[in-house]
Scaffold this motif. Structure first.
Motif, PDB file in Angstrom:
ATOM      1  N   HIS A   1       0.832  -1.214   0.000  1.00  0.00           N
ATOM      2  CA  HIS A   1       0.000   0.000   0.000  1.00  0.00           C
ATOM      3  C   HIS A   1       0.867   1.264   0.000  1.00  0.00           C
ATOM      4  O   HIS A   1       1.927   1.294   0.613  1.00  0.00           O
ATOM      5  CB  HIS A   1      -0.892  -0.004   1.248  1.00  0.00           C
ATOM      6  CG  HIS A   1      -1.906   1.094   1.275  1.00  0.00           C
ATOM      7  ND1 HIS A   1      -1.792   2.206   2.068  1.00  0.00           N
ATOM      8  CD2 HIS A   1      -3.064   1.245   0.584  1.00  0.00           C
ATOM      9  CE1 HIS A   1      -2.841   3.004   1.892  1.00  0.00           C
ATOM     10  NE2 HIS A   1      -3.631   2.437   0.992  1.00  0.00           N
ATOM     11  N   PHE A   2       0.362   2.317  -0.641  1.00  0.00           N
ATOM     12  CA  PHE A   2       1.180   3.518  -0.793  1.00  0.00           C
ATOM     13  C   PHE A   2       1.467   4.232   0.527  1.00  0.00           C
ATOM     14  O   PHE A   2       2.372   5.061   0.599  1.00  0.00           O
ATOM     15  CB  PHE A   2       0.552   4.473  -1.812  1.00  0.00           C
ATOM     16  CG  PHE A   2      -0.793   5.022  -1.449  1.00  0.00           C
ATOM     17  CD1 PHE A   2      -0.902   6.104  -0.575  1.00  0.00           C
ATOM     18  CD2 PHE A   2      -1.956   4.480  -1.981  1.00  0.00           C
ATOM     19  CE1 PHE A   2      -2.142   6.621  -0.249  1.00  0.00           C
ATOM     20  CE2 PHE A   2      -3.200   4.992  -1.652  1.00  0.00           C
ATOM     21  CZ  PHE A   2      -3.289   6.067  -0.777  1.00  0.00           C
TER      22      PHE A   2
ATOM     23  N   ALA B   1       5.133   3.974   1.463  1.00  0.00           N
ATOM     24  CA  ALA B   1       6.047   4.919   0.803  1.00  0.00           C
ATOM     25  C   ALA B   1       5.885   6.318   1.382  1.00  0.00           C
ATOM     26  O   ALA B   1       6.866   7.040   1.578  1.00  0.00           O
ATOM     27  CB  ALA B   1       5.780   4.928  -0.704  1.00  0.00           C
ATOM     28  N   LYS B   2       4.643   6.683   1.693  1.00  0.00           N
ATOM     29  CA  LYS B   2       4.406   8.000   2.275  1.00  0.00           C
ATOM     30  C   LYS B   2       5.036   8.083   3.665  1.00  0.00           C
ATOM     31  O   LYS B   2       5.609   9.117   4.035  1.00  0.00           O
ATOM     32  CB  LYS B   2       2.907   8.297   2.341  1.00  0.00           C
ATOM     33  CG  LYS B   2       2.294   8.520   0.960  1.00  0.00           C
ATOM     34  CD  LYS B   2       0.825   8.850   1.012  1.00  0.00           C
ATOM     35  CE  LYS B   2       0.564  10.259   1.493  1.00  0.00           C
ATOM     36  NZ  LYS B   2      -0.821  10.701   1.186  1.00  0.00           N
TER      37      LYS B   2
ATOM     38  N   ARG C   1      11.757   8.114   0.136  1.00  0.00           N
ATOM     39  CA  ARG C   1      11.098   7.145  -0.756  1.00  0.00           C
ATOM     40  C   ARG C   1      12.125   6.312  -1.515  1.00  0.00           C
ATOM     41  O   ARG C   1      11.889   5.148  -1.832  1.00  0.00           O
ATOM     42  CB  ARG C   1      10.241   7.879  -1.802  1.00  0.00           C
ATOM     43  CG  ARG C   1       8.954   8.460  -1.280  1.00  0.00           C
ATOM     44  CD  ARG C   1       8.253   9.233  -2.402  1.00  0.00           C
ATOM     45  NE  ARG C   1       7.281  10.161  -1.853  1.00  0.00           N
ATOM     46  CZ  ARG C   1       5.966   9.925  -1.825  1.00  0.00           C
ATOM     47  NH1 ARG C   1       5.473   8.815  -2.320  1.00  0.00           N
ATOM     48  NH2 ARG C   1       5.146  10.805  -1.309  1.00  0.00           N
TER      49      ARG C   1
ATOM     50  N   VAL D   1      -4.083  -4.484  -0.673  1.00  0.00           N
ATOM     51  CA  VAL D   1      -5.326  -3.784  -1.004  1.00  0.00           C
ATOM     52  C   VAL D   1      -5.839  -4.201  -2.389  1.00  0.00           C
ATOM     53  O   VAL D   1      -7.033  -4.300  -2.616  1.00  0.00           O
ATOM     54  CB  VAL D   1      -5.115  -2.258  -0.951  1.00  0.00           C
ATOM     55  CG1 VAL D   1      -6.390  -1.522  -1.314  1.00  0.00           C
ATOM     56  CG2 VAL D   1      -4.661  -1.846   0.438  1.00  0.00           C
TER      57      VAL D   1
END
Lengths: 330, 330
Positions: free
Chosen positions: B174-175, B178-179, B188, B231
């Protein structure tokens, strides 16, 4: 219990309303705080991992007999603890309604009207503070998160990963600023604690001295945090003076208004906040002096693009085609 | 409106209960989603900064006529969007009760019984996952925050500010990972994206290859993120194999179970999660498959001291004397 009938809902609604009436009506007869221990409370709760559900009235009984008596009564007239607004019935009913819809506001298309409501109320806060129309923001879980989000945007704007970034905040600044610096990888050691005067306001000459010393030592000054109401004494730093210094040294100016900034609504206090609308970001806690349910914090950015650059991310399932900017994933 | 009488409270209670009955009863007759635009919704809301209060029924009218029709109906039987649990009446009533008390759970003495309730329910989640008794955790605002908190603790355990830390996660991650890496100052660019197999599970040989390559280039591998339900496809990585590799290279093992980890409650899915209790941390979203109101995330740490080291802070007004460890500020 997951799909109650209309009659059950009516019963539950009557029960919680009666609970609220009894609780608020009897508040003065309770102690504001009762001495107890962790062990005593645990002994009163059934600690077994539940395999079956419990009926509604049994849950309400636990609330009435164990949770309420062993809570601090924030709405009690003799609650002299640190800032904690009481719950208000209007906020509690609003929470019930919000959780009935259970909207997901992370993306416009998930919840068009609730997202518009967030934008509208953020815009009201922007107007209260006097920020320009282009300013924007969002609700977060509290003042600490608002500070973290703002400092995250500030750090992104002056990206440097070599531990040379330096930020400035007075001695009287809330500890969430130091925690944010640690969490963001800026490092607690790179917060410079500026001295305060006899009114606990930042001494701007000490700020300038510290920035100059850092520049001379090859550090990168990038951010100054001003207080608009410190937690200990309510002191408001000289926002206009700090803005001038921030401009002179090209610093991001963040204002921590979590405790006190909504005092700007009072005519008598308004002058204290002159210049707040010049900040690059401000953190607020509507769950304090706006009496909203915990936990609602708020962050406003003068230039929302700076926040977007720090936080935006594109994933396959968040991508949208052919939509208006207003309806985009932000 | 801030101090309503018992009769007013009874009226409001009846109104919101009737709203809930009408809403849930009529849900099948509404469209699950209505095409609209930002402009259309804004045109229906009074956008003026309000100077006076509004009566309760007018607010409910706005909700009924504008907010509900222009929301996505998450509880609608034809809501085929991505994971978003519908609101449940029991959760909505619980929210009303919680906001009536408006407890502040940041410190035990602010809210003894509510804090004990959080500890109890966290312990239930710990038991569901099979973590040892020493494991502990807390509720946060969602899965993204849970990932951020866990990675914050992981980073603190291997503190290095020179941009040499490296972490590993599969392409399907899930992003928010990275965030979090960006926000925490890890960068990142220091996330290594491990290839997945035909079932979208992390290829452990590629993980090992990437770790070895990084070691050879003087990077510091410190963390691997495994998925317990991606996800996009719900894939669960081989948790036991990843634990072995984490041990071999002394990495923190974080599991992102925000989407899928509560599937461990289903006997048929249980075997997929073998080894999850060996993770150093796990992120979960009770507001997904436990059908709780948004927004409640959860993070569990196998060794809570690691989290305490990363997040603890002592301020003058949070200091307590002569208290038991169970009742301390945490």
């Amino acid at each position: 219990m997951l799909e109650p009938s209309a009659d059950e809902l009516r019963d539950w609604g009557n029960s919680v309303t009666q609970f609220m009436i009894d609780y608020l009506g009897g508040l003065r007869d309770r102690p504001a705080y009762r001495h107890t221990s962790s062990r005593e409370i645990r002994g009163r709760l059934d600690s077994t991992l539940p395999i079956r559900g419990t009926d509604f009235n049994s849950l309400l009984k636990v609330l009435r007999e164990t949770i309420v008596p062993f809570s601090r009564q924030n709405a009690h007239p003799r609650m002299f603890g640190y800032v904690q607004s009481p719950g208000t019935p209007i906020g509690a009913f609003a929470d019930l309604l919000a959780s009935t819809l259970n909207a997901n506001l992370t993306i416009w298309r998930s919840a068009p009207a609730p997202v518009e409501l967030e934008r509208l109320t953020i815009d009201w806060i922007r107007q209260i503070l006097g920020f320009p129309a282009e300013a924007d923001g969002l609700f977060v879980s509290g003042g600490s998160m608002a500070n973290l989000a703002a400092l995250g945007a500030a750090r992104h704007a002056r990206d440097d990963s070599l531990g040379r970034l330096r930020m400035y905040a007075s001695n009287a600044t809330h500890f969430s600023i130091a925690k944010a610096a640690a969490l963001l990888g800026i490092g607690r050691e790179n917060i410079r604690h500026v001295a305060v005067d006899e009114s606990f306001r930042m001494q701007v000459d000490d700020l300038v001295a510290k920035i100059n010393a850092d520049l001379a030592s090859d550090y990168i000054p990038f951010c100054v945090v001003a207080n608009a109401g410190t937690v200990d004494t309510g002191a408001v730093d000289s926002l206009r003076e700090i803005r001038e210094i921030a401009d002179r040294f090209q610093l991001w100016m963040h204002v921590d208004g979590s405790y006190g900034a909504f005092a700007i609504l009072a005519e008598s206090a308004r002058r204290l906040f002159a210049g707040v609308e010049q900040a690059d970001s401000i953190a607020l806690d509507p769950h304090k002096w706006l009496y909203l349910p915990v936990d609602v914090g708020c962050v406003i950015y003068r230039d929302p693009e700076a926040a977007r650059a720090a936080f935006a991310h594109e994933a396959e399932y968040t991508r949208m085609f052919g939509e208006e900017a207003d309806e985009a994933f932000v």
